[in-house]
Design an enzyme around this catalytic site. Structure first.
Site, short mmCIF file in Angstrom:
data_model
loop_
_atom_site.label_atom_id
_atom_site.label_comp_id
_atom_site.label_asym_id
_atom_site.label_seq_id
_atom_site.Cartn_x
_atom_site.Cartn_y
_atom_site.Cartn_z
N ASP A 7 1.14 -1.25 -0.40
CA ASP A 7 -0.29 -0.03 0.06
C ASP A 7 0.66 1.18 0.51
OD1 ASP A 7 -1.19 -2.56 1.43
OD2 ASP A 7 -3.17 -0.86 1.26
N ARG A 8 0.29 2.27 -0.46
CA ARG A 8 1.49 3.84 -0.81
C ARG A 8 0.97 4.47 1.15
NH1 ARG A 8 0.39 8.42 -4.35
NH2 ARG A 8 1.50 10.61 -2.96
#
Length: 424
Positions: free
Chosen positions: A89-90
């Site tokens: 995930d960012r």
């Protein structure tokens, strides 16, 4: 079971929850430190000698493809020389393993990027590839929840998660800010590269900056890459690379797509496979069929990789195996087919593909275009895990581990039952 009322979840096929009770609401990822992911590597993968340097990458608030390109730039190499086992995930703090071809430890130690730590570990004789990991360990905080009987509701939902929840592909599989990845993949499967490019560059979403939405809308209407190149922010490097190609090669939409990194390009078609899986899984619940109760025609996947099909004769034995954790009910995700194996019947999935007029031949053509096999694969329809949790006045902390390809947000949505944008 309880049906989701959120339009975005319904559009992406995530139409059901396993638990009947109300969710706790709240927000996930109020800050990156509220979503911590640690990859669990396969020990000794690739040996200890060879041209690939295995490194531990810890990043905060970085999208993986962007981080890889920046690392490659600092090393003076092509980003295609960097491989990884999992896409993280960012908006999170993530730790994972990557492989880099033909670089030294000294070169890697010289990489300096804000909010990125890159540590050389050992050499290996092969690159890391997607899925080559044991799993992921999560430590998450859901904030600003409904405090009414919070501990009681969390305990009840935890019991459900320990039994089984729908193993949906999460929102980030389709794009957290702009969930268009599966739509681009569908156009590629339809052999319509122009619409694939227009969807990726031009389709605006309400959660985006107003100026960016205006640029996307104008490009969608005019097909003119020049104004979009002038007005899109410089950090939108994928869109800009495609637009630059179209500016230099008017009408070459296939070439514009090939400006994207190969792994990103392959993710479009994979996201469409994920979308069809979600839709087929929800159709099962529409028909009133439970997650863990096998019916004739179901496929089973055992812990050792063996597969079987449920019949009227073996259904009772299959149910016993499922209860004892020996196997799971699985759907076979669509692909180009494999002539060396049996043809697998998946009536609901086949019906969804027929509605879209997409065949195994379309996957085969996309496979040649993208350079990825897309052969299809089994995926369990249920997810379960042991959860450690603690509750405060309005905050809930969850700790758990998932196998590769399973989504922490799929667990969190069961607790929250909130608008999916509150999870990204």
């Amino acid at each position: 079971m309880r049906e989701s009322t959120f339009p975005l979840e319904r559009e992406l096929g995530m139409r059901w929850y396993a638990s009947d009770g109300d969710g706790i609401g709240g927000r996930l990822r109020s800050s990156p430190s509220d979503f911590i992911v640690e990859e669990i590597p396969i020990e000794g993968k690739g040996g200890t000698a060879g041209p690939y340097l295995i490194c531990r990458l810890t990043k905060t608030n970085w999208e993986l493809q962007h981080a890889v390109r920046e690392i490659a730039k600092r090393l003076g190499i092509s980003h295609r020389r960097i491989g990884w086992a999992g896409t993280k995930d960012r908006n999170a703090i993530t730790t994972q393993w990557i492989s880099i071809y033909d670089v030294t430890e000294e070169q890697v130690r010289g990489v300096q990027l804000k909010d990125i730590v890159l540590e050389p570990l050992r050499n290996a004789n092969e690159a890391l590839a997607l899925g080559q990991l044991e799993g992921n360990r999560f430590a998450l905080v859901i904030r600003d929840t409904d405090p009414n009987d919070l501990a009681g509701r969390v305990e009840a939902i935890t019991g459900t998660v320990r039994e089984a929840v729908p193993n949906f592909f999460g929102l980030q599989r389709f794009g957290a800010i702009r969930p268009v990845t599966h739509a681009v993949g569908e156009w590629i499967l339809r052999d319509n590269y122009e619409q694939a490019v227009l969807t990726y560059i031009g389709l605006p979403f309400p959660s985006e900056n107003e100026d960016v939405r205006a640029v996307r809308t104008a490009f969608l209407e005019t097909r003119d890459p020049a104004p979009a190149l002038r007005n899109l922010p410089v950090q939108m490097n994928y869109e800009r690379a495609m637009l630059q190609h179209l500016h230099n090669n008017p009408g070459d939409y296939a070439g514009a797509l090939r400006e994207l990194p190969p792994k990103l390009l392959s993710m479009f078609v994979s996201a469409f496979q994920s979308y069809i899986f979600n839709c087929a899984l929800s159709r099962r619940f529409d028909d009133g069929v439970a997650l863990t109760e096998p019916v004739p025609g179901d496929h089973l996947v055992f812990a050792n990789g063996r597969t079987d099909t449920v019949t009227a004769t073996n259904a009772a034995a299959a149910a016993l195996h499922i209860r004892r954790g020996r196997c799971s009910i699985a759907l076979f995700m669509p692909g180009r087919g494999n002539s060396s194996g049996p043809v697998l019947k998946e009536p609901v999935m086949d019906g969804l593909l027929a509605e879209k007029n997409i065949t195994p031949d379309d996957f085969a053509r996309a496979s040649r275009f993208v350079g990825t096999k897309f052969e299809g694969a089994f995926r369990p329809i249920s997810l379960k895990t042991e959860i450690e949790y603690s509750t405060g006045e309005t905050d809930v902390t969850l700790k758990f581990t998932l196998p590769p390809g399973h989504y922490a947000t799929t667990v969190c949505r069961e607790y929250m039952k909130a608008d999916p944008v509150r999870m990204v």
